[in-house]
Design a protein around this motif. Structure first.
Motif, PDB file in Angstrom:
ATOM      1  N   CYS A  37      -9.014  -5.929   1.644  1.00  0.00           N
ATOM      2  CA  CYS A  37      -9.271  -4.552   1.458  1.00  0.00           C
ATOM      3  C   CYS A  37      -9.369  -4.135   2.974  1.00  0.00           C
ATOM      4  O   CYS A  37     -10.219  -4.715   3.825  1.00  0.00           O
ATOM      5  CB  CYS A  37     -10.359  -4.168   0.772  1.00  0.00           C
ATOM      6  SG  CYS A  37     -10.819  -2.444   0.995  1.00  0.00           S
ATOM      7  N   THR A  38      -8.731  -2.992   3.626  1.00  0.00           N
ATOM      8  CA  THR A  38      -8.829  -2.426   4.968  1.00  0.00           C
ATOM      9  C   THR A  38      -9.833  -1.218   4.925  1.00  0.00           C
ATOM     10  O   THR A  38      -9.995  -0.823   6.139  1.00  0.00           O
ATOM     11  CB  THR A  38      -7.433  -2.028   5.548  1.00  0.00           C
ATOM     12  OG1 THR A  38      -7.158  -1.004   4.532  1.00  0.00           O
ATOM     13  CG2 THR A  38      -6.428  -3.200   5.242  1.00  0.00           C
ATOM     14  N   CYS A  52      -9.156   1.469   3.885  1.00  0.00           N
ATOM     15  CA  CYS A  52      -8.444   2.862   4.005  1.00  0.00           C
ATOM     16  C   CYS A  52      -8.423   4.030   3.103  1.00  0.00           C
ATOM     17  O   CYS A  52      -8.449   5.144   3.392  1.00  0.00           O
ATOM     18  CB  CYS A  52      -6.982   2.531   4.062  1.00  0.00           C
ATOM     19  SG  CYS A  52      -6.160   1.841   2.321  1.00  0.00           S
ATOM     20  N   GLU A  53      -9.145   3.616   1.923  1.00  0.00           N
ATOM     21  CA  GLU A  53      -9.572   4.710   0.921  1.00  0.00           C
ATOM     22  C   GLU A  53      -8.630   5.384   0.290  1.00  0.00           C
ATOM     23  O   GLU A  53      -8.593   6.365  -0.304  1.00  0.00           O
ATOM     24  CB  GLU A  53     -10.577   5.566   1.359  1.00  0.00           C
ATOM     25  CG  GLU A  53     -12.118   5.033   1.849  1.00  0.00           C
ATOM     26  CD  GLU A  53     -13.193   5.947   1.571  1.00  0.00           C
ATOM     27  OE1 GLU A  53     -12.905   7.023   1.676  1.00  0.00           O
ATOM     28  OE2 GLU A  53     -14.252   5.276   1.641  1.00  0.00           O
ATOM     29  N   CYS A  68      -7.005   4.456  -2.314  1.00  0.00           N
ATOM     30  CA  CYS A  68      -7.471   4.196  -3.673  1.00  0.00           C
ATOM     31  C   CYS A  68      -8.427   5.388  -4.153  1.00  0.00           C
ATOM     32  O   CYS A  68      -8.296   5.867  -5.115  1.00  0.00           O
ATOM     33  CB  CYS A  68      -8.236   2.971  -3.975  1.00  0.00           C
ATOM     34  SG  CYS A  68      -9.375   2.567  -3.027  1.00  0.00           S
ATOM     35  N   ILE A  92     -15.741   3.021  -1.099  1.00  0.00           N
ATOM     36  CA  ILE A  92     -15.788   1.822  -0.364  1.00  0.00           C
ATOM     37  C   ILE A  92     -16.889   1.671   0.363  1.00  0.00           C
ATOM     38  O   ILE A  92     -17.413   2.463   0.842  1.00  0.00           O
ATOM     39  CB  ILE A  92     -14.682   1.806   0.444  1.00  0.00           C
ATOM     40  CG1 ILE A  92     -13.195   2.066  -0.067  1.00  0.00           C
ATOM     41  CG2 ILE A  92     -14.742   0.678   1.634  1.00  0.00           C
ATOM     42  CD1 ILE A  92     -12.887   0.846  -0.781  1.00  0.00           C
ATOM     43  N   CYS A 151      -2.905   1.239  -3.905  1.00  0.00           N
ATOM     44  CA  CYS A 151      -3.294   0.493  -2.943  1.00  0.00           C
ATOM     45  C   CYS A 151      -2.014  -0.079  -2.026  1.00  0.00           C
ATOM     46  O   CYS A 151      -1.455  -0.764  -2.685  1.00  0.00           O
ATOM     47  CB  CYS A 151      -4.207  -0.533  -3.326  1.00  0.00           C
ATOM     48  SG  CYS A 151      -4.833  -1.734  -2.339  1.00  0.00           S
ATOM     49  N   TYR A 198      -2.211  -2.375   0.283  1.00  0.00           N
ATOM     50  CA  TYR A 198      -2.310  -3.838   0.520  1.00  0.00           C
ATOM     51  C   TYR A 198      -2.581  -4.839  -0.594  1.00  0.00           C
ATOM     52  O   TYR A 198      -2.998  -5.921  -0.403  1.00  0.00           O
ATOM     53  CB  TYR A 198      -3.371  -3.764   1.525  1.00  0.00           C
ATOM     54  CG  TYR A 198      -3.402  -2.977   2.986  1.00  0.00           C
ATOM     55  CD1 TYR A 198      -2.433  -3.153   3.609  1.00  0.00           C
ATOM     56  CD2 TYR A 198      -4.044  -1.744   2.684  1.00  0.00           C
ATOM     57  CE1 TYR A 198      -2.287  -2.301   4.840  1.00  0.00           C
ATOM     58  CE2 TYR A 198      -3.913  -0.923   3.837  1.00  0.00           C
ATOM     59  CZ  TYR A 198      -3.239  -1.271   4.921  1.00  0.00           C
ATOM     60  OH  TYR A 198      -2.891  -0.372   5.835  1.00  0.00           O
TER      61      TYR A 198
HETATM   62  S1  SF4 Z   1      -6.276   1.163  -0.867  1.00  0.00           S
HETATM   63 FE1  SF4 Z   1      -6.792  -0.944  -1.003  1.00  0.00          FE
HETATM   64  S2  SF4 Z   1      -7.075  -1.551   1.007  1.00  0.00           S
HETATM   65 FE2  SF4 Z   1      -7.369   0.642   0.972  1.00  0.00          FE
HETATM   66  S3  SF4 Z   1      -9.576   0.932   0.652  1.00  0.00           S
HETATM   67 FE3  SF4 Z   1      -8.643   0.953  -1.470  1.00  0.00          FE
HETATM   68  S4  SF4 Z   1      -8.616  -1.207  -2.095  1.00  0.00           S
HETATM   69 FE4  SF4 Z   1      -8.844  -1.213   0.151  1.00  0.00          FE
END
Ligand code: SF4
Ligand code: SF4
Ligand code: SF4
Length: 285
Positions: A20-21, A23-24, A26, A59, A152, A154
């Protein structure tokens, strides 16, 4: 005796904290799906669980840029559902713990019972409801995956049957020695915790801080919830009696408000809140 859930039929999310980066994407996908408003500025602080009635997943940032996605775990035996005396929260056979706001009387027992502190209350609303992630139950009924896992970029949070997600977690542990916590014997969070959950985690740091105590046991909590409540019978009986008395009044008020809301929505063409439905009716429409 409760029917044992079949991991090949129950759906689950696996979140790998190491991917997980923060990035939000999600979070944004969840908000878009449920038409949730923007957040206040104060939520941009490290290490704060910023779940809210308008933020079903979030997050949490920990030192070292470790990003942990927080959401309802969809417990196999949910303490929230056990504590709800009107059955507003319900475990579905395919995994989600859904919420029917029309049954809710606003007692907030579910908030007290949840070992992960997940359900939130619409404090600022004149007709407040409980809000939490519902594992995108309506989307699952349409054969789709949750909006957050789909979004997501990633692969940090993925979706499949619980059996598939557990197998994938074991594969990652085997192929990446030393990557996951604790290094000598990595844990799949949610595999056994409180009787198992439909949201699983792999992490490079301990996730014990996300629950009530330093370590939750593997026993399901509903029985413990009632054992604890029954130690204070006057409170339980008094509150239950009071609740029974006011339930009709609250129910009537909610009914009137719902009718007014429906009338206003019909006038303006606006949709009702996506969670304000009977979960059983959503997949029939
Ligand atoms: S989209 Fe994926 S990488 Fe980005 S915050 Fe959510 S779980 Fe983490
Ligand atoms: S995490 Fe809390 S709110 Fe979610 S199903 Fe479990 S007890 Fe209920
Ligand atoms: S499963 Fe659905 S409701 Fe839950 S956090 Fe993801 S998008 Fe939001």
């Amino acid at each position: 005796m409760k029917e044992k859930l079949d991991d090949n039929k129950v759906m689950a999310i696996l979140t790998d904290v190491t991917k997980c980066t923060g990035c939000e994407t999600c979070v944004a996908a969840c908000k878009k799906t449920y038409d949730l408003p923007r957040d206040r500025m104060w939520r941009w602080q490290d290490e704060i669980d910023s779940l809210s009635a308008s933020r079903y997943c979030t997050i949490i940032r920990k030192p070292g840029n470790v990003f942990i996605r927080q959401q309802c775990r969809h417990c196999n035996e949910p303490a929230c559902a056990s504590a709800c005396i009107v059955g507003a929260l319900e475990k579905q056979k395919n995994g989600p713990v859904t919420y029917d706001s029309r049954k809710c009387m606003g007692c907030r027992y579910c908030m007290m019972a949840c070992p992960f502190g997940i359900p939130r209350y619409e404090w600022e609303s004149t007709a407040p409801k409980i809000r939490k992630c519902i594992l995108c139950y309506p989307r699952l009924q349409e054969g789709k995956q949750p909006a957050c896992t789909e979004a997501c970029p990633y692969g940090a949070t993925i979706f499949g049957t619980r059996a598939e997600m557990l197998a994938e977690a074991r594969r990652r542990i085997k192929e990446n020695p030393g990557r996951y916590y604790p290094a000598d014997n990595p844990v799949i969070y949610g595999e056994h915790e409180v009787g198992g959950t439909s949201v699983l985690y792999l992490s490079n740091i301990s996730l014990d801080f996300m629950s009530w105590g330093p370590k939750l046991g593997n026993e399901p909590l509903p029985a413990l919830t009632w054992a604890a409540l029954s130690k204070v019978p006057p409170v339980v009986l008094g509150v239950a009696g009071l609740m029974t008395g006011v339930y009709w009044v609250i129910g009537r008020r909610m009914q009137l408000e719902a009718e007014q809301h429906t009338a206003r929505a019909a006038e303006s063409g606006a949709a009702a809140h996506p969670q304000d439905h009977d979960p059983h009716s959503e997949h029939q429409s």
